[in-house]
Design a protein around this motif. Structure first.
Motif, PDB file in Angstrom:
ATOM      1  N   GLU A   1      -6.473  -7.335   2.290  1.00  0.00           N
ATOM      2  CA  GLU A   1      -7.299  -6.364   3.259  1.00  0.00           C
ATOM      3  C   GLU A   1      -6.395  -6.126   4.539  1.00  0.00           C
ATOM      4  N   ALA A   2      -7.415  -4.545   5.995  1.00  0.00           N
ATOM      5  CA  ALA A   2      -6.830  -4.374   6.843  1.00  0.00           C
ATOM      6  C   ALA A   2      -8.160  -4.066   7.877  1.00  0.00           C
ATOM      7  N   GLN A   3      -7.732  -5.198   8.529  1.00  0.00           N
ATOM      8  CA  GLN A   3      -9.764  -4.606   9.140  1.00  0.00           C
ATOM      9  C   GLN A   3      -9.401  -4.199  11.034  1.00  0.00           C
ATOM     10  N   ASP A   4      -9.804  -3.587  11.326  1.00  0.00           N
ATOM     11  CA  ASP A   4      -9.709  -3.135  13.400  1.00  0.00           C
ATOM     12  C   ASP A   4      -8.818  -2.475  12.567  1.00  0.00           C
ATOM     13  N   ILE A   5      -8.625  -1.602  11.849  1.00  0.00           N
ATOM     14  CA  ILE A   5      -7.383  -0.497  11.822  1.00  0.00           C
ATOM     15  C   ILE A   5      -8.075   0.748  13.289  1.00  0.00           C
ATOM     16  N   PHE A   6      -6.624   0.991  13.650  1.00  0.00           N
ATOM     17  CA  PHE A   6      -7.438   1.824  14.655  1.00  0.00           C
ATOM     18  C   PHE A   6      -6.118   2.635  14.778  1.00  0.00           C
ATOM     19  N   VAL A   7      -5.960   3.957  15.071  1.00  0.00           N
ATOM     20  CA  VAL A   7      -4.847   4.814  14.514  1.00  0.00           C
ATOM     21  C   VAL A   7      -4.884   6.000  15.970  1.00  0.00           C
TER      22      VAL A   7
ATOM     23  N   TYR B   1      -2.099   2.709   3.574  1.00  0.00           N
ATOM     24  CA  TYR B   1      -1.347   1.690   2.349  1.00  0.00           C
ATOM     25  C   TYR B   1      -0.303   1.301   3.377  1.00  0.00           C
ATOM     26  N   CYS B   2       0.039   0.090   2.796  1.00  0.00           N
ATOM     27  CA  CYS B   2       0.707  -1.447   2.750  1.00  0.00           C
ATOM     28  C   CYS B   2       2.336  -0.967   1.799  1.00  0.00           C
ATOM     29  N   SER B   3       3.626  -0.873   2.749  1.00  0.00           N
ATOM     30  CA  SER B   3       4.605  -1.023   2.198  1.00  0.00           C
ATOM     31  C   SER B   3       5.608  -2.702   2.151  1.00  0.00           C
ATOM     32  N   LEU B   4       6.013  -3.383   1.442  1.00  0.00           N
ATOM     33  CA  LEU B   4       6.781  -4.451   0.792  1.00  0.00           C
ATOM     34  C   LEU B   4       8.118  -4.150   1.185  1.00  0.00           C
ATOM     35  N   LEU B   5       8.659  -5.137   1.792  1.00  0.00           N
ATOM     36  CA  LEU B   5       9.960  -5.185   1.779  1.00  0.00           C
ATOM     37  C   LEU B   5      10.727  -6.301   1.906  1.00  0.00           C
ATOM     38  N   LEU B   6      11.663  -7.006   1.195  1.00  0.00           N
ATOM     39  CA  LEU B   6      12.346  -7.961   0.811  1.00  0.00           C
ATOM     40  C   LEU B   6      13.164  -7.650   2.260  1.00  0.00           C
TER      41      LEU B   6
ATOM     42  N   VAL C   1      -9.435  -2.006   1.834  1.00  0.00           N
ATOM     43  CA  VAL C   1      -9.305  -3.205   0.651  1.00  0.00           C
ATOM     44  C   VAL C   1      -8.317  -3.105  -0.219  1.00  0.00           C
ATOM     45  N   TRP C   2      -7.599  -3.351  -0.899  1.00  0.00           N
ATOM     46  CA  TRP C   2      -6.501  -3.553  -1.839  1.00  0.00           C
ATOM     47  C   TRP C   2      -6.606  -4.723  -2.543  1.00  0.00           C
ATOM     48  N   ASN C   3      -6.694  -5.500  -1.420  1.00  0.00           N
ATOM     49  CA  ASN C   3      -6.859  -6.634  -3.062  1.00  0.00           C
ATOM     50  C   ASN C   3      -5.604  -6.383  -4.574  1.00  0.00           C
ATOM     51  N   GLU C   4      -4.619  -5.546  -4.284  1.00  0.00           N
ATOM     52  CA  GLU C   4      -3.299  -5.736  -5.077  1.00  0.00           C
ATOM     53  C   GLU C   4      -1.988  -7.151  -4.923  1.00  0.00           C
ATOM     54  N   GLN C   5      -1.724  -7.104  -5.406  1.00  0.00           N
ATOM     55  CA  GLN C   5      -0.446  -7.911  -6.136  1.00  0.00           C
ATOM     56  C   GLN C   5       1.023  -7.570  -6.398  1.00  0.00           C
ATOM     57  N   PHE C   6       1.791  -8.418  -5.564  1.00  0.00           N
ATOM     58  CA  PHE C   6       3.168  -7.313  -6.312  1.00  0.00           C
ATOM     59  C   PHE C   6       4.311  -8.909  -6.557  1.00  0.00           C
TER      60      PHE C   6
END
Length: 138
Positions: free
Chosen positions: A20-26, A37-42, A62-67
């Motif tokens: 998850e991500a909390q306290d999202i401020f734009v 959304y989240c991006s994941l990169l090596l 809240v995502w609770n996603e596995q990569f």
């Protein structure tokens, strides 16, 4: 036929769960809804993966996603996670990076040895539950 030296150098598989991500401020949009959304990169790869988009988010996602990542060099590789917000203003799409964390694979490997022990090993996998704080990208 395969030699024993090639089997000893099998790549490491790292599984990352984005919870998850909390306290999202734009910026300039407090209280305004945005898609997150989240991006994941090596660090040493050119393409990555991303979570699903959490639509019309205010404050928390809240995502609770596995990569899964195949690590070829645990000493130099790091997983970089960015949290992104997308919104529309006057018909124009605006994308903003809200936060970022970079976790070196070597750190995860050391934590597995220190904290994992035999209790964290199941079916040949080491499971560690750690939360990583993100650096704000304001």
């Amino acid at each position: 036929s395969s030699s024993s030296s090639s089997s000893a150098q099998l790549p490491l598989v790292l599984r990352v769960r984005v919870v998850e991500a909390q306290d999202i401020f734009v910026a300039k949009a407090a209280g305004q809804r945005c898609d997150v959304y989240c991006s994941l990169l090596l660090t040493r790869k050119t393409s990555g993966q991303r979570t699903s988009v959490h639509r019309k988010c205010v404050g928390m996602a809240v995502w609770n996603e596995q990569f899964t990542f195949e690590i070829t060099d645990a000493f130099y590789d790091a997983v970089v996670v960015n949290v992104w917000a997308k919104r529309r203003r006057a018909g124009t799409a605006i994308k903003q990076c809200l936060g970022k964390v970079s976790v070196p694979v070597a750190v995860v490997s050391n934590m597995a040895r220190q904290h994992g022990g035999n209790n964290a090993v199941r079916d040949g996998l080491v499971t560690l539950d750690f939360w990583w704080p993100m650096l704000s990208h304001k």
